[in-house]
Design a protein around this motif. Structure first.
Motif, PDB file in Angstrom:
ATOM      1  N   MET A 152     -18.878 -24.556 -20.565  1.00  0.00           N
ATOM      2  CA  MET A 152     -18.441 -25.927 -20.279  1.00  0.00           C
ATOM      3  C   MET A 152     -17.432 -25.941 -19.139  1.00  0.00           C
ATOM      4  N   HIS A 153     -16.472 -25.022 -19.212  1.00  0.00           N
ATOM      5  CA  HIS A 153     -15.444 -24.918 -18.171  1.00  0.00           C
ATOM      6  C   HIS A 153     -16.098 -24.680 -16.806  1.00  0.00           C
ATOM      7  N   GLN A 154     -17.018 -23.737 -16.760  1.00  0.00           N
ATOM      8  CA  GLN A 154     -17.688 -23.394 -15.502  1.00  0.00           C
ATOM      9  C   GLN A 154     -18.473 -24.574 -14.958  1.00  0.00           C
ATOM     10  N   THR A 196     -23.460 -39.248 -11.726  1.00  0.00           N
ATOM     11  CA  THR A 196     -23.491 -38.998 -13.173  1.00  0.00           C
ATOM     12  C   THR A 196     -24.895 -38.671 -13.680  1.00  0.00           C
ATOM     13  N   LYS A 197     -25.946 -39.026 -12.947  1.00  0.00           N
ATOM     14  CA  LYS A 197     -27.302 -38.655 -13.373  1.00  0.00           C
ATOM     15  C   LYS A 197     -27.470 -37.139 -13.309  1.00  0.00           C
ATOM     16  N   ALA A 198     -27.021 -36.547 -12.224  1.00  0.00           N
ATOM     17  CA  ALA A 198     -27.100 -35.088 -12.087  1.00  0.00           C
ATOM     18  C   ALA A 198     -26.192 -34.407 -13.107  1.00  0.00           C
ATOM     19  N   LEU A 199     -25.030 -34.971 -13.329  1.00  0.00           N
ATOM     20  CA  LEU A 199     -24.089 -34.422 -14.305  1.00  0.00           C
ATOM     21  C   LEU A 199     -24.670 -34.527 -15.713  1.00  0.00           C
ATOM     22  N   SER A 200     -25.329 -35.631 -16.030  1.00  0.00           N
ATOM     23  CA  SER A 200     -25.977 -35.809 -17.330  1.00  0.00           C
ATOM     24  C   SER A 200     -27.028 -34.724 -17.565  1.00  0.00           C
ATOM     25  N   ALA A 201     -27.830 -34.462 -16.549  1.00  0.00           N
ATOM     26  CA  ALA A 201     -28.857 -33.421 -16.668  1.00  0.00           C
ATOM     27  C   ALA A 201     -28.217 -32.051 -16.907  1.00  0.00           C
ATOM     28  N   ALA A 202     -27.159 -31.745 -16.165  1.00  0.00           N
ATOM     29  CA  ALA A 202     -26.487 -30.447 -16.316  1.00  0.00           C
ATOM     30  C   ALA A 202     -25.871 -30.307 -17.708  1.00  0.00           C
ATOM     31  N   ILE A 203     -25.258 -31.363 -18.202  1.00  0.00           N
ATOM     32  CA  ILE A 203     -24.644 -31.333 -19.538  1.00  0.00           C
ATOM     33  C   ILE A 203     -25.718 -31.171 -20.616  1.00  0.00           C
ATOM     34  N   CYS A 204     -26.797 -31.927 -20.513  1.00  0.00           N
ATOM     35  CA  CYS A 204     -27.880 -31.807 -21.500  1.00  0.00           C
ATOM     36  C   CYS A 204     -28.497 -30.411 -21.476  1.00  0.00           C
ATOM     37  N   ASP A 205     -28.650 -29.838 -20.285  1.00  0.00           N
ATOM     38  CA  ASP A 205     -29.178 -28.470 -20.186  1.00  0.00           C
ATOM     39  C   ASP A 205     -28.241 -27.480 -20.872  1.00  0.00           C
ATOM     40  N   LYS A 253     -29.155 -25.187 -24.124  1.00  0.00           N
ATOM     41  CA  LYS A 253     -29.037 -23.727 -24.050  1.00  0.00           C
ATOM     42  C   LYS A 253     -28.052 -23.177 -25.082  1.00  0.00           C
ATOM     43  N   GLU A 254     -26.880 -23.776 -25.178  1.00  0.00           N
ATOM     44  CA  GLU A 254     -25.828 -23.243 -26.039  1.00  0.00           C
ATOM     45  C   GLU A 254     -25.993 -23.594 -27.517  1.00  0.00           C
ATOM     46  N   PHE A 255     -26.543 -24.791 -27.802  1.00  0.00           N
ATOM     47  CA  PHE A 255     -26.554 -25.277 -29.189  1.00  0.00           C
ATOM     48  C   PHE A 255     -27.938 -25.634 -29.723  1.00  0.00           C
ATOM     49  N   ASP A 256     -28.973 -25.530 -28.873  1.00  0.00           N
ATOM     50  CA  ASP A 256     -30.338 -25.868 -29.269  1.00  0.00           C
ATOM     51  C   ASP A 256     -30.440 -27.312 -29.792  1.00  0.00           C
ATOM     52  N   ILE A 257     -29.780 -28.214 -29.078  1.00  0.00           N
ATOM     53  CA  ILE A 257     -29.858 -29.642 -29.391  1.00  0.00           C
ATOM     54  C   ILE A 257     -30.640 -30.308 -28.266  1.00  0.00           C
ATOM     55  N   SER A 312     -20.354 -20.586 -34.996  1.00  0.00           N
ATOM     56  CA  SER A 312     -19.490 -19.425 -35.215  1.00  0.00           C
ATOM     57  C   SER A 312     -18.379 -19.437 -34.167  1.00  0.00           C
ATOM     58  N   GLY A 313     -17.355 -18.656 -34.407  1.00  0.00           N
ATOM     59  CA  GLY A 313     -16.277 -18.527 -33.435  1.00  0.00           C
ATOM     60  C   GLY A 313     -16.775 -18.031 -32.090  1.00  0.00           C
ATOM     61  N   GLU A 314     -17.691 -17.074 -32.108  1.00  0.00           N
ATOM     62  CA  GLU A 314     -18.241 -16.530 -30.869  1.00  0.00           C
ATOM     63  C   GLU A 314     -19.046 -17.589 -30.120  1.00  0.00           C
ATOM     64  N   GLN A 315     -19.837 -18.397 -30.842  1.00  0.00           N
ATOM     65  CA  GLN A 315     -20.595 -19.476 -30.188  1.00  0.00           C
ATOM     66  C   GLN A 315     -19.649 -20.457 -29.497  1.00  0.00           C
ATOM     67  N   LYS A 316     -18.571 -20.816 -30.165  1.00  0.00           N
ATOM     68  CA  LYS A 316     -17.601 -21.745 -29.574  1.00  0.00           C
ATOM     69  C   LYS A 316     -16.970 -21.140 -28.324  1.00  0.00           C
ATOM     70  N   HIS A 317     -16.549 -19.901 -28.424  1.00  0.00           N
ATOM     71  CA  HIS A 317     -15.893 -19.222 -27.305  1.00  0.00           C
ATOM     72  C   HIS A 317     -16.818 -19.178 -26.086  1.00  0.00           C
ATOM     73  N   ARG A 318     -18.058 -18.780 -26.295  1.00  0.00           N
ATOM     74  CA  ARG A 318     -19.037 -18.684 -25.205  1.00  0.00           C
ATOM     75  C   ARG A 318     -19.304 -20.066 -24.605  1.00  0.00           C
ATOM     76  N   ALA A 319     -19.483 -21.076 -25.474  1.00  0.00           N
ATOM     77  CA  ALA A 319     -19.785 -22.428 -25.000  1.00  0.00           C
ATOM     78  C   ALA A 319     -18.616 -23.033 -24.225  1.00  0.00           C
ATOM     79  N   LEU A 320     -17.400 -22.804 -24.679  1.00  0.00           N
ATOM     80  CA  LEU A 320     -16.230 -23.326 -23.965  1.00  0.00           C
ATOM     81  C   LEU A 320     -16.158 -22.767 -22.551  1.00  0.00           C
ATOM     82  N   LYS A 321     -16.491 -21.496 -22.401  1.00  0.00           N
ATOM     83  CA  LYS A 321     -16.525 -20.891 -21.065  1.00  0.00           C
ATOM     84  C   LYS A 321     -17.605 -21.543 -20.194  1.00  0.00           C
TER      85      LYS A 321
END
Length: 114
Positions: free
Chosen positions: A24-26, A71-80, A84-88, A13-22
């Motif tokens: 991701m930015h953070q 990048t290992k720590a970054l990979s973990a943060a991105i996967c988390d 959380k945001e997309f249930d993937i 949804s538009g709201e899911q995208k908006h929340r996730a973009l924020k």
């Protein structure tokens, strides 16, 4: 100049995208200590994607920056974040890290070369 893009086969949804973009930015600002004004985030949802022979929820990440930390720590943060945001699930995520040379990234009619 960090660029963080998530492509996935889920429809958001538009709201899911908006929340996730924020979120991701953070993540980028905190992990890379980069100024807000240079961070670019993007989501491409509802893509035709398979992983293995399955069309279960899947994501592909492009993460580019000048100077990348561990990048290992970054990979973990991105996967988390994706979980959380997309249930993937993290085992359904591939991440491409690119540490760009300063002269290979342009902005505002120049490059980041010193």
């Amino acid at each position: 100049m960090p660029y963080f893009k998530i492509s996935m086969n889920k429809l958001l949804s538009g709201e899911q995208k908006h929340r996730a973009l924020k979120s991701m930015h953070q993540l980028v600002v905190e992990a890379l200590k980069k100024p807000d004004r240079f961070v670019m985030t993007s989501i491409a949802d509802s893509q035709a994607m398979h992983f293995g022979l399955s069309d279960d929820p899947v994501a592909f990440v492009e993460f580019k920056s000048i100077g990348l930390p561990d990048t290992k720590a970054l990979s973990a943060a991105i996967c988390d974040l994706i979980m959380k945001e997309f249930d993937i699930e993290p085992d359904r995520v591939y991440i491409e890290f690119v540490d760009e040379p300063r002269n290979m990234f342009g902005h505002n009619r120049t490059t980041f070369e010193k």
